[in-house]
Design an enzyme around this catalytic site. Structure first.
Site, PDB file in Angstrom:
ATOM      1  N   GLU A  31       0.937  -1.410  -0.068  1.00 14.44           N
ATOM      2  CA  GLU A  31       0.307   0.226  -0.317  1.00 14.44           C
ATOM      3  C   GLU A  31       0.708   1.227   0.082  1.00 14.44           C
ATOM      4  O   GLU A  31       0.460   2.249   0.264  1.00 14.44           O
ATOM      5  CB  GLU A  31      -0.634   0.008   1.139  1.00 14.44           C
ATOM      6  CG  GLU A  31      -1.922  -1.091   1.205  1.00 14.44           C
ATOM      7  CD  GLU A  31      -3.178  -1.159   2.719  1.00 14.44           C
ATOM      8  OE1 GLU A  31      -3.710  -0.728   2.528  1.00 14.44           O
ATOM      9  OE2 GLU A  31      -2.841  -1.795   3.548  1.00 14.44           O
ATOM     10  N   SER A 159      -6.663  -2.202   1.530  1.00 13.93           N
ATOM     11  CA  SER A 159      -6.790  -1.397   0.011  1.00 13.93           C
ATOM     12  C   SER A 159      -7.361  -1.986  -0.841  1.00 13.93           C
ATOM     13  O   SER A 159      -7.462  -1.810  -1.976  1.00 13.93           O
ATOM     14  CB  SER A 159      -5.831  -0.724  -0.357  1.00 13.93           C
ATOM     15  OG  SER A 159      -5.190   0.563   0.669  1.00 13.93           O
ATOM     16  N   TYR A 225      -9.665   4.420  -4.802  1.00 11.22           N
ATOM     17  CA  TYR A 225      -8.471   5.258  -5.330  1.00 11.22           C
ATOM     18  C   TYR A 225      -8.189   6.022  -6.550  1.00 11.22           C
ATOM     19  O   TYR A 225      -7.585   7.248  -6.498  1.00 11.22           O
ATOM     20  CB  TYR A 225      -7.097   4.869  -4.662  1.00 11.22           C
ATOM     21  CG  TYR A 225      -7.474   4.349  -3.002  1.00 11.22           C
ATOM     22  CD1 TYR A 225      -7.139   5.072  -2.115  1.00 11.22           C
ATOM     23  CD2 TYR A 225      -6.658   2.586  -3.130  1.00 11.22           C
ATOM     24  CE1 TYR A 225      -6.890   5.036  -1.045  1.00 11.22           C
ATOM     25  CE2 TYR A 225      -6.495   2.300  -2.077  1.00 11.22           C
ATOM     26  CZ  TYR A 225      -6.577   3.363  -0.748  1.00 11.22           C
ATOM     27  OH  TYR A 225      -6.766   2.293   0.161  1.00 11.22           O
ATOM     28  N   ARG A 264     -11.693   3.094  10.728  1.00 14.90           N
ATOM     29  CA  ARG A 264     -12.606   2.867  10.206  1.00 14.90           C
ATOM     30  C   ARG A 264     -13.465   1.338   9.992  1.00 14.90           C
ATOM     31  O   ARG A 264     -11.965   0.625   9.769  1.00 14.90           O
ATOM     32  CB  ARG A 264     -11.722   3.818   8.692  1.00 14.90           C
ATOM     33  CG  ARG A 264     -13.764   3.827   7.699  1.00 14.90           C
ATOM     34  CD  ARG A 264     -13.137   4.440   6.498  1.00 14.90           C
ATOM     35  NE  ARG A 264     -12.727   2.946   5.639  1.00 14.90           N
ATOM     36  CZ  ARG A 264     -11.709   2.231   5.199  1.00 14.90           C
ATOM     37  NH1 ARG A 264     -10.486   3.182   5.075  1.00 14.90           N
ATOM     38  NH2 ARG A 264     -11.578   1.127   4.749  1.00 14.90           N
ATOM     39  N   ASP A 266     -15.358  -1.559   8.353  1.00 16.49           N
ATOM     40  CA  ASP A 266     -16.039  -1.526   7.182  1.00 16.49           C
ATOM     41  C   ASP A 266     -17.916  -2.617   7.330  1.00 16.49           C
ATOM     42  O   ASP A 266     -16.933  -4.176   8.348  1.00 16.49           O
ATOM     43  CB  ASP A 266     -15.585  -1.997   5.929  1.00 16.49           C
ATOM     44  CG  ASP A 266     -14.326  -0.591   5.138  1.00 16.49           C
ATOM     45  OD1 ASP A 266     -15.128  -0.246   5.778  1.00 16.49           O
ATOM     46  OD2 ASP A 266     -13.509  -1.812   5.522  1.00 16.49           O
ATOM     47  N   GLU A 279     -13.946  -5.630   8.685  1.00 20.56           N
ATOM     48  CA  GLU A 279     -12.726  -5.380   9.412  1.00 20.56           C
ATOM     49  C   GLU A 279     -12.658  -4.223   9.541  1.00 20.56           C
ATOM     50  O   GLU A 279     -13.368  -3.144   9.331  1.00 20.56           O
ATOM     51  CB  GLU A 279     -11.841  -5.579   7.730  1.00 20.56           C
ATOM     52  CG  GLU A 279     -11.782  -4.641   6.629  1.00 20.56           C
ATOM     53  CD  GLU A 279     -10.768  -5.228   5.822  1.00 20.56           C
ATOM     54  OE1 GLU A 279      -9.957  -4.499   6.511  1.00 20.56           O
ATOM     55  OE2 GLU A 279     -11.339  -5.746   4.576  1.00 20.56           O
ATOM     56  N   ASN A 281      -9.777  -0.590  10.087  1.00 26.77           N
ATOM     57  CA  ASN A 281      -8.504   0.123   9.879  1.00 26.77           C
ATOM     58  C   ASN A 281      -7.621   0.857  10.914  1.00 26.77           C
ATOM     59  O   ASN A 281      -9.154   1.674  11.210  1.00 26.77           O
ATOM     60  CB  ASN A 281      -8.406   0.466   8.433  1.00 26.77           C
ATOM     61  CG  ASN A 281      -8.723  -0.683   7.282  1.00 26.77           C
ATOM     62  OD1 ASN A 281      -8.493  -1.234   6.700  1.00 26.77           O
ATOM     63  ND2 ASN A 281     -10.627  -0.470   7.318  1.00 26.77           N
ATOM     64  N   GLY A 285      -6.809   5.441   4.961  1.00 25.00           N
ATOM     65  CA  GLY A 285      -6.018   6.058   3.959  1.00 25.00           C
ATOM     66  C   GLY A 285      -6.610   8.176   4.228  1.00 25.00           C
ATOM     67  O   GLY A 285      -7.590   8.506   4.551  1.00 25.00           O
TER      68      GLY A 285
END
Length: 319
Positions: A31, A159, A225, A264, A266, A279, A281, A285
């Site tokens: 990443e 990612s 992205y 964050r 998901d 999951e 994070n 990002g």
């Protein structure tokens, strides 16, 4: 929801109290490119706020640079292994340098999708059924037990790198082999049909959920992205009752893992309206396509206020 409820998220710490701040970005993980973009945005925001910033693209000379630059605090904006998995946090702990985000244990746990799911399952927190793949026979068994479609993912990447949706055993075997080039441990999950949400946390508070929409098969690297056709909805479209359920579930799931500072989560919602956690994070990002800045804006924080709030959390957590 009103913006007023998020007022306490703003940093009230004088900029000079942050001291000399190393922004750790780049690194060597898969990443890296995303981290370079995130790091550049964070560096610009902190510098314009008057913070004494030292930008460090993490490489083999990291330890020497941290010592030579006389760093007071680190802003970790590394994504993936080597920065988000507890190893960088451990180094900074040994050096006595406070840092942003979660500690060693939570960082390592959150980076491991399988063990995160196991913790959630042990507490009755809903997460999709799954299996671990290590051979073609595992793929055949997983297809039989879980049914298709399925989603394959490396257990320690972010990612959406190495991920694939599969609808047959042959596709599953091929996707497992591809994912195994990124990670020795490969996870396969039951596919959840329905909308996807992402929910950020900041300084112990859950930010407004974001509903995601993409014409891609799933919210993959390109959709995250690069694409211009990804859709983001705030408010997320849930009823007030369901949105509160999602916020409460997010808080519970992050607490179970030990998330601190920011993060964050998901989440998928199935056709019956049930939420399923995918999951979490610990260093999300911070690019122009990123989700935490979007959620922060909905809570009344611009990008600079967001990075200062993340930095402030490192002062409050560790002094």
């Amino acid at each position: 929801m009103t913006v007023n409820q998020y007022d306490k998220l703003h940093s009230t710490i004088p900029v000079k109290d942050f001291g000399r701040v190393a922004v750790l970005y780049g690194g060597k993980s898969a990443e890296r490119e995303v981290s370079l973009k995130s790091g550049a945005a964070v560096i610009e925001a902190l510098t314009s706020a008057g913070v004494d910033v030292v930008a460090i693209d993490v490489g083999d000379d990291l330890l020497q640079r941290l010592l030579d630059e006389k760093i007071d605090r680190a802003f970790i904006i590394l994504h993936g292994r080597g920065g988000e998995d507890g190893s960088m946090q451990g180094l900074l702990e040994c050096l006595g340098i406070p840092y942003t985000g979660s500690g060693i244990l939570a960082s390592a746990l959150a980076m491991d999708k399988l063990r995160t799911k196991q913790v959630w399952q042990s507490l009755g927190i809903p997460t999709p059924r799954h299996a671990v793949l290590g051979s073609e026979s595992d793929c055949i068994s997983a297809g039989t037990e879980l049914g298709f479609p399925l989603i394959v993912k490396p257990a320690h990447e972010g990612s959406s790198i190495g991920m694939a949706k599969v609808t047959s055993v042959d596709e599953l075997i091929a996707a497992w082999k591809d994912a195994a080039t990124y990670d020795s441990q490969v996870l396969v999950e039951q596919w959840i049909h329905g909308p996807e949400f992402t929910i950020a946390t900041l300084r112990g508070q859950v930010l407004p959920p974001i509903a995601l929409g993409t014409p891609h098969t799933f919210y993959d690297y390109d959709a995250k992205y690069l694409a211009s056709d990804t859709q983001y909805r705030i408010p997320c479209g849930l009823s007030a009752e369901k949105e509160q359920e999602l916020i409460d579930l997010t808080a519970r799931a992050c607490d179970a893992v030990g998330i601190a500072g920011w993060g964050r989560l998901d989440v998928m919602q199935d056709e019956q309206g049930r939420f399923w956690l995918l999951e979490v994070n610990t260093a999300p990002g911070m690019t122009d396509h990123s989700l935490v800045p979007m959620a922060a804006r909905a809570a009344g924080l611009d990008f600079q206020q967001l990075v200062l709030a993340i930095l402030a959390a490192s002062v409050e957590a560790r002094g």
